[in-house]
Design a protein around this motif. Sequence first.
Motif, PDB file in Angstrom:
ATOM      1  N   ALA A 162      14.381   4.385   2.879  1.00 17.35           N
ATOM      2  CA  ALA A 162      13.789   3.302   2.097  1.00 17.35           C
ATOM      3  C   ALA A 162      12.468   2.858   2.701  1.00 17.35           C
ATOM      4  CB  ALA A 162      14.768   2.127   2.020  1.00 17.35           C
ATOM      5  N   ARG A 163      12.411   2.759   4.029  1.00 16.96           N
ATOM      6  CA  ARG A 163      11.185   2.337   4.698  1.00 16.96           C
ATOM      7  C   ARG A 163      10.065   3.349   4.476  1.00 16.96           C
ATOM      8  NH1 ARG A 163      13.331   0.981   9.184  1.00 16.96           N
ATOM      9  NH2 ARG A 163      13.135   2.971  10.254  1.00 16.96           N
ATOM     10  N   ASP A 164      10.379   4.637   4.605  1.00 13.46           N
ATOM     11  CA  ASP A 164       9.368   5.671   4.394  1.00 13.46           C
ATOM     12  C   ASP A 164       8.882   5.675   2.948  1.00 13.46           C
ATOM     13  OD1 ASP A 164       9.603   6.425   7.020  1.00 13.46           O
ATOM     14  OD2 ASP A 164      10.967   8.100   6.618  1.00 13.46           O
ATOM     15  N   ARG A 165       9.819   5.520   2.011  1.00 13.56           N
ATOM     16  CA  ARG A 165       9.443   5.492   0.602  1.00 13.56           C
ATOM     17  C   ARG A 165       8.543   4.292   0.295  1.00 13.56           C
ATOM     18  NH1 ARG A 165      14.141   5.703  -1.167  1.00 13.56           N
ATOM     19  NH2 ARG A 165      14.493   3.559  -1.856  1.00 13.56           N
ATOM     20  N   GLY A 166       8.889   3.141   0.888  1.00 12.19           N
ATOM     21  CA  GLY A 166       8.086   1.950   0.677  1.00 12.19           C
ATOM     22  C   GLY A 166       6.682   2.098   1.226  1.00 12.19           C
ATOM     23  N   ARG A 167       6.565   2.693   2.410  1.00  9.96           N
ATOM     24  CA  ARG A 167       5.239   2.881   3.014  1.00  9.96           C
ATOM     25  C   ARG A 167       4.398   3.858   2.193  1.00  9.96           C
ATOM     26  NH1 ARG A 167       7.395   3.151   9.294  1.00  9.96           N
ATOM     27  NH2 ARG A 167       7.336   0.891   9.678  1.00  9.96           N
ATOM     28  N   GLN A 168       5.036   4.878   1.684  1.00  9.30           N
ATOM     29  CA  GLN A 168       4.314   5.836   0.843  1.00  9.30           C
ATOM     30  C   GLN A 168       3.802   5.155  -0.428  1.00  9.30           C
ATOM     31  OE1 GLN A 168       6.689   9.150  -0.463  1.00  9.30           O
ATOM     32  NE2 GLN A 168       4.933  10.356  -1.055  1.00  9.30           N
ATOM     33  N   GLN A 169       4.641   4.307  -1.016  1.00  6.04           N
ATOM     34  CA  GLN A 169       4.214   3.573  -2.201  1.00  6.04           C
ATOM     35  C   GLN A 169       3.056   2.637  -1.876  1.00  6.04           C
ATOM     36  OE1 GLN A 169       7.901   1.729  -3.294  1.00  6.04           O
ATOM     37  NE2 GLN A 169       8.710   3.564  -4.298  1.00  6.04           N
ATOM     38  N   ALA A 170       3.134   1.990  -0.706  1.00  2.00           N
ATOM     39  CA  ALA A 170       2.066   1.071  -0.302  1.00  2.00           C
ATOM     40  C   ALA A 170       0.738   1.810  -0.154  1.00  2.00           C
ATOM     41  CB  ALA A 170       2.441   0.370   1.002  1.00  2.00           C
ATOM     42  N   ARG A 171       0.768   2.996   0.450  1.00  2.00           N
ATOM     43  CA  ARG A 171      -0.461   3.768   0.623  1.00  2.00           C
ATOM     44  C   ARG A 171      -1.074   4.131  -0.726  1.00  2.00           C
ATOM     45  NH1 ARG A 171       2.498   6.071   4.991  1.00  2.00           N
ATOM     46  NH2 ARG A 171       3.209   7.787   3.671  1.00  2.00           N
ATOM     47  N   LYS A 172      -0.237   4.516  -1.656  1.00  2.00           N
ATOM     48  CA  LYS A 172      -0.742   4.883  -2.987  1.00  2.00           C
ATOM     49  C   LYS A 172      -1.325   3.673  -3.715  1.00  2.00           C
ATOM     50  CE  LYS A 172       0.432   7.300  -7.253  1.00  2.00           C
ATOM     51  NZ  LYS A 172      -0.413   6.395  -8.058  1.00  2.00           N
ATOM     52  N   ILE A 173      -0.630   2.538  -3.604  1.00  2.56           N
ATOM     53  CA  ILE A 173      -1.121   1.316  -4.247  1.00  2.56           C
ATOM     54  C   ILE A 173      -2.482   0.934  -3.688  1.00  2.56           C
ATOM     55  CG2 ILE A 173      -0.733  -1.177  -4.455  1.00  2.56           C
ATOM     56  CD1 ILE A 173       2.294  -0.501  -4.597  1.00  2.56           C
ATOM     57  N   LEU A 174      -2.623   0.974  -2.351  1.00  2.00           N
ATOM     58  CA  LEU A 174      -3.890   0.616  -1.720  1.00  2.00           C
ATOM     59  C   LEU A 174      -5.001   1.600  -2.091  1.00  2.00           C
ATOM     60  CD1 LEU A 174      -2.712  -0.502   1.835  1.00  2.00           C
ATOM     61  CD2 LEU A 174      -3.652  -1.947   0.027  1.00  2.00           C
ATOM     62  N   THR A 175      -4.650   2.886  -2.164  1.00  2.95           N
ATOM     63  CA  THR A 175      -5.648   3.884  -2.552  1.00  2.95           C
ATOM     64  C   THR A 175      -6.130   3.644  -3.977  1.00  2.95           C
ATOM     65  OG1 THR A 175      -4.723   5.561  -1.071  1.00  2.95           O
ATOM     66  CG2 THR A 175      -6.071   6.350  -2.901  1.00  2.95           C
ATOM     67  N   ASP A 176      -5.201   3.452  -4.901  1.00  3.97           N
ATOM     68  CA  ASP A 176      -5.565   3.215  -6.301  1.00  3.97           C
ATOM     69  C   ASP A 176      -6.370   1.928  -6.458  1.00  3.97           C
ATOM     70  OD1 ASP A 176      -4.199   5.512  -6.904  1.00  3.97           O
ATOM     71  OD2 ASP A 176      -2.414   4.504  -7.689  1.00  3.97           O
ATOM     72  N   LEU A 177      -5.939   0.871  -5.742  1.00  2.00           N
ATOM     73  CA  LEU A 177      -6.653  -0.399  -5.832  1.00  2.00           C
ATOM     74  C   LEU A 177      -8.067  -0.267  -5.270  1.00  2.00           C
ATOM     75  CD1 LEU A 177      -6.720  -3.404  -6.476  1.00  2.00           C
ATOM     76  CD2 LEU A 177      -5.674  -3.845  -4.232  1.00  2.00           C
ATOM     77  N   GLY A 178      -8.218   0.444  -4.160  1.00  2.00           N
ATOM     78  CA  GLY A 178      -9.539   0.640  -3.572  1.00  2.00           C
ATOM     79  C   GLY A 178     -10.487   1.336  -4.531  1.00  2.00           C
TER      80      GLY A 178
END
Length: 216
Positions: free
Chosen positions: A7-23
Amino acid sequence: MPTTERARDRGRQQARKILTDLGLELRDARAGAGLSQRHVARVAGLSQAMVSRSERSQRRGMTIDQAAVLCAALGLRLHVRAYPDGAAVRDAPQLQLLTRFRGVVDDGYGWHTEVPVGGRGDLRAWDVVLRGPVTIGIDAETRLHDVQALQRRLELKRRDSGVDRVILLVADTHHNRRVIREHRAGLLSTLPLDTAAVLRALRTGAPLPNNGIVVL
């Protein structure tokens, strides 16, 4: 790998994608408006370095407040929502509730956990589905909160999954009994049967005549 690590790894992966898309969105909006990073930083009350790092998805730990301010400075509106994503993480009380419930169900009903509601792309699932004389979708709640939202969720899940009956399984606590008493009239259209009537059918393996609530 333990569930918590997955769950932690999945959450971090989602966070990276969200930050990339937002950037990318921030950079494109700024460039499209012909604005400099310095100007955006001044309007947002942030440093130019932070604006630059945010556009390059290098701003780790950026808060929702900072992201929303950056968006507002560019004429954007940040919108954040959470969606169901696979199996829920169950705590000990919910597992105990499901175990107690399984002990009162006749063997004539097959017990199936985490059954998807719809087809591909539908991330919702029933906590348990009983298959027997009728098919029953079950959601287990250890503490009731927004009863109206819960009622809508059950109605939609029944519609989209095609189960014959629905049971709301609730832990027997003072809080939950009070909430049910206060909202029972409004729940009758969706869950007309009470605990005794539901358990009478499930203990004998008889078809459940209607939807209901079980407090256990």
